[in-house]
Design a protein around this motif. Structure first.
Motif, mmCIF file in Angstrom:
data_model
loop_
_atom_site.group_PDB
_atom_site.id
_atom_site.type_symbol
_atom_site.label_atom_id
_atom_site.label_comp_id
_atom_site.label_asym_id
_atom_site.label_seq_id
_atom_site.Cartn_x
_atom_site.Cartn_y
_atom_site.Cartn_z
ATOM 1 N N LYS A 143 15.056 3.711 -12.307
ATOM 2 C CA LYS A 143 14.827 4.864 -11.452
ATOM 3 C C LYS A 143 14.520 6.089 -12.313
ATOM 4 C CE LYS A 143 17.642 3.006 -7.756
ATOM 5 N NZ LYS A 143 17.217 1.708 -7.975
ATOM 6 N N ASN A 144 13.257 6.471 -12.356
ATOM 7 C CA ASN A 144 12.808 7.609 -13.142
ATOM 8 C C ASN A 144 12.757 8.823 -12.235
ATOM 9 O OD1 ASN A 144 11.495 9.490 -14.659
ATOM 10 N ND2 ASN A 144 9.659 8.267 -15.013
ATOM 11 N N THR A 145 13.605 9.789 -12.489
ATOM 12 C CA THR A 145 13.654 10.972 -11.627
ATOM 13 C C THR A 145 13.110 12.206 -12.319
ATOM 14 O OG1 THR A 145 15.913 11.388 -12.326
ATOM 15 C CG2 THR A 145 15.618 10.145 -10.295
ATOM 16 N N GLU A 146 12.530 12.059 -13.494
ATOM 17 C CA GLU A 146 12.046 13.212 -14.253
ATOM 18 C C GLU A 146 11.011 14.022 -13.497
ATOM 19 O OE1 GLU A 146 10.448 11.867 -17.937
ATOM 20 O OE2 GLU A 146 12.270 10.822 -18.493
ATOM 21 N N ASN A 147 10.153 13.363 -12.733
ATOM 22 C CA ASN A 147 9.012 14.043 -12.134
ATOM 23 C C ASN A 147 9.305 14.721 -10.803
ATOM 24 O OD1 ASN A 147 7.344 13.291 -14.250
ATOM 25 N ND2 ASN A 147 6.991 11.293 -13.331
ATOM 26 N N THR A 148 10.476 14.507 -10.223
ATOM 27 C CA THR A 148 10.734 15.087 -8.907
ATOM 28 C C THR A 148 10.750 16.606 -8.948
ATOM 29 O OG1 THR A 148 13.090 14.778 -9.249
ATOM 30 C CG2 THR A 148 11.936 13.088 -7.966
ATOM 31 N N ALA A 149 11.121 17.197 -10.067
ATOM 32 C CA ALA A 149 11.155 18.656 -10.164
ATOM 33 C C ALA A 149 9.745 19.248 -10.115
ATOM 34 C CB ALA A 149 11.855 19.077 -11.444
ATOM 35 N N SER A 150 8.748 18.518 -10.575
ATOM 36 C CA SER A 150 7.384 19.038 -10.589
ATOM 37 C C SER A 150 6.647 18.772 -9.275
ATOM 38 C CB SER A 150 6.617 18.419 -11.760
ATOM 39 O OG SER A 150 6.498 17.026 -11.574
ATOM 40 N N GLY A 151 7.339 18.288 -8.268
ATOM 41 C CA GLY A 151 6.707 18.076 -6.972
ATOM 42 C C GLY A 151 6.101 16.705 -6.789
ATOM 43 N N THR A 152 6.274 15.801 -7.747
ATOM 44 C CA THR A 152 5.779 14.443 -7.563
ATOM 45 C C THR A 152 6.959 13.521 -7.301
ATOM 46 O OG1 THR A 152 5.885 13.888 -9.910
ATOM 47 C CG2 THR A 152 3.822 14.825 -9.111
ATOM 48 N N ARG A 153 6.695 12.484 -6.537
ATOM 49 C CA ARG A 153 7.719 11.476 -6.254
ATOM 50 C C ARG A 153 7.108 10.107 -6.456
ATOM 51 N NH1 ARG A 153 11.477 13.208 -1.315
ATOM 52 N NH2 ARG A 153 12.787 11.734 -2.380
ATOM 53 N N GLU A 154 7.980 9.144 -6.751
ATOM 54 C CA GLU A 154 7.514 7.780 -6.941
ATOM 55 C C GLU A 154 7.825 6.964 -5.692
ATOM 56 O OE1 GLU A 154 9.449 6.622 -10.610
ATOM 57 O OE2 GLU A 154 7.587 7.005 -11.692
ATOM 58 N N TYR A 155 6.845 6.145 -5.299
ATOM 59 C CA TYR A 155 6.970 5.301 -4.122
ATOM 60 C C TYR A 155 6.673 3.858 -4.504
ATOM 61 C CZ TYR A 155 6.821 9.655 -1.523
ATOM 62 O OH TYR A 155 7.108 10.910 -1.044
ATOM 63 N N LEU A 156 7.493 2.948 -4.011
ATOM 64 C CA LEU A 156 7.200 1.530 -4.122
ATOM 65 C C LEU A 156 6.255 1.208 -2.979
ATOM 66 C CD1 LEU A 156 7.803 -1.248 -5.449
ATOM 67 C CD2 LEU A 156 9.493 -1.570 -3.639
ATOM 68 N N THR A 157 5.110 0.614 -3.293
ATOM 69 C CA THR A 157 4.143 0.301 -2.246
ATOM 70 C C THR A 157 4.182 -1.185 -1.925
ATOM 71 O OG1 THR A 157 2.310 -0.044 -3.787
ATOM 72 C CG2 THR A 157 2.653 2.201 -2.985
ATOM 73 N N PHE A 158 4.021 -1.480 -0.632
ATOM 74 C CA PHE A 158 4.020 -2.865 -0.186
ATOM 75 C C PHE A 158 3.046 -3.027 0.959
ATOM 76 C CE2 PHE A 158 7.430 -0.718 2.141
ATOM 77 C CZ PHE A 158 7.205 -1.104 3.458
ATOM 78 N N ARG A 159 2.692 -4.281 1.222
ATOM 79 C CA ARG A 159 1.724 -4.587 2.278
ATOM 80 C C ARG A 159 2.394 -5.304 3.441
ATOM 81 N NH1 ARG A 159 -3.114 -3.172 0.628
ATOM 82 N NH2 ARG A 159 -4.168 -3.998 2.428
ATOM 83 N N LEU A 160 1.934 -4.941 4.616
ATOM 84 C CA LEU A 160 2.244 -5.653 5.859
ATOM 85 C C LEU A 160 0.897 -5.851 6.534
ATOM 86 C CD1 LEU A 160 5.279 -3.628 7.260
ATOM 87 C CD2 LEU A 160 5.345 -5.891 6.240
ATOM 88 N N GLY A 161 0.407 -7.075 6.535
ATOM 89 C CA GLY A 161 -0.931 -7.316 7.084
ATOM 90 C C GLY A 161 -1.951 -6.545 6.267
ATOM 91 N N GLU A 162 -2.799 -5.779 6.944
ATOM 92 C CA GLU A 162 -3.845 -5.006 6.271
ATOM 93 C C GLU A 162 -3.366 -3.629 5.831
ATOM 94 O OE1 GLU A 162 -6.943 -6.291 5.572
ATOM 95 O OE2 GLU A 162 -5.938 -8.104 6.289
ATOM 96 N N GLU A 163 -2.176 -3.216 6.267
ATOM 97 C CA GLU A 163 -1.694 -1.870 5.986
ATOM 98 C C GLU A 163 -0.861 -1.828 4.718
ATOM 99 O OE1 GLU A 163 -2.887 0.496 7.872
ATOM 100 O OE2 GLU A 163 -3.773 -1.026 9.160
ATOM 101 N N GLU A 164 -0.924 -0.679 4.046
ATOM 102 C CA GLU A 164 -0.122 -0.478 2.843
ATOM 103 C C GLU A 164 0.859 0.662 3.101
ATOM 104 O OE1 GLU A 164 -0.837 -0.628 -1.949
ATOM 105 O OE2 GLU A 164 -2.446 0.136 -0.699
ATOM 106 N N TYR A 165 2.119 0.421 2.760
ATOM 107 C CA TYR A 165 3.196 1.369 3.014
ATOM 108 C C TYR A 165 3.833 1.777 1.700
ATOM 109 C CZ TYR A 165 2.888 -0.239 7.837
ATOM 110 O OH TYR A 165 2.439 -0.536 9.105
ATOM 111 N N GLY A 166 4.529 2.910 1.723
ATOM 112 C CA GLY A 166 5.262 3.364 0.553
ATOM 113 C C GLY A 166 6.657 3.818 0.964
ATOM 114 N N ILE A 167 7.645 3.495 0.126
ATOM 115 C CA ILE A 167 9.005 3.976 0.347
ATOM 116 C C ILE A 167 9.526 4.576 -0.957
ATOM 117 C CG2 ILE A 167 9.608 2.418 2.248
ATOM 118 C CD1 ILE A 167 10.991 0.590 0.249
ATOM 119 N N ASP A 168 10.417 5.527 -0.827
ATOM 120 C CA ASP A 168 10.992 6.214 -1.980
ATOM 121 C C ASP A 168 11.611 5.196 -2.936
ATOM 122 O OD1 ASP A 168 12.451 7.760 -3.775
ATOM 123 O OD2 ASP A 168 13.289 9.066 -2.232
ATOM 124 N N ILE A 169 11.167 5.207 -4.178
ATOM 125 C CA ILE A 169 11.638 4.237 -5.170
ATOM 126 C C ILE A 169 13.150 4.364 -5.398
ATOM 127 C CG2 ILE A 169 11.171 5.700 -7.182
ATOM 128 C CD1 ILE A 169 10.519 1.927 -7.060
#
Length: 162
Positions: free
Chosen positions: A6-32
């Protein structure tokens, strides 16, 4: 399968990391930061009278973990289990829950200006559980508030924060 750092260094600069996954044709992201690990799919033990989208439970190193099939929850047209099907183990408010997805793509870093509000449309997902739409090049991600989604009344898997 894999435990994620879990890399949290970038949250202060306004960026966040998301784990991306697929369900059918759609791509989703959730907070890493909500992700504990990613595992291959194994058939869970069914629980009587549970909603269809709750596939059952598995024993994960002594912890009984409910498994939610997101494809059933989101009314995907076909639900098929294959070698790409994985379970994302989440840690939400000290409750461990697994979600079944078609495949995991990668971890993406998104700046806040790359996220747009989701349009207010009728869908299988409660619009209050959608953080927005993230765009990376040609890819469009539906960013989910997974904690809010799992604490919805019909899910009841995580106690609400109120």
């Amino acid at each position: 399968m894999a435990t994620l750092s879990k890399n949290t260094e970038n949250t202060a600069s306004g960026t966040r990391e998301y784990l991306t996954f697929r369900l059918g044709e759609e791509e989703y992201g959730i907070d890493i930061l909500k992700v504990q690990e990613i595992r291959g799919y194994e058939q869970p033990t069914r629980i009587a009278n549970a909603p269809e989208f709750i596939r059952g439970v598995v024993n994960l190193r002594g912890t009984i973990v409910p498994i939610v099939d997101m494809r059933l929850k989101f009314n995907c047209s076909k639900v098929e289990y294959n070698s790409f099907t994985v379970v994302i183990i989440l840690n939400l408010r000290n409750r461990v829950v697994g979600i079944v997805v078609d495949s995991v793509s990668d971890v993406m870093e998104l700046a806040s200006d790359a996220i747009r509000p989701a349009p207010d449309i009728e869908s299988a997902i409660d619009s209050s559980c959608i953080l927005g739409l993230g765009s990376v090049g040609e890819r469009m991600l539906i960013l989910l508030d997974i904690e809010k989604l799992m604490s919805n009344v019909d899910m009841g898997l995580v106690a609400s924060a109120e």
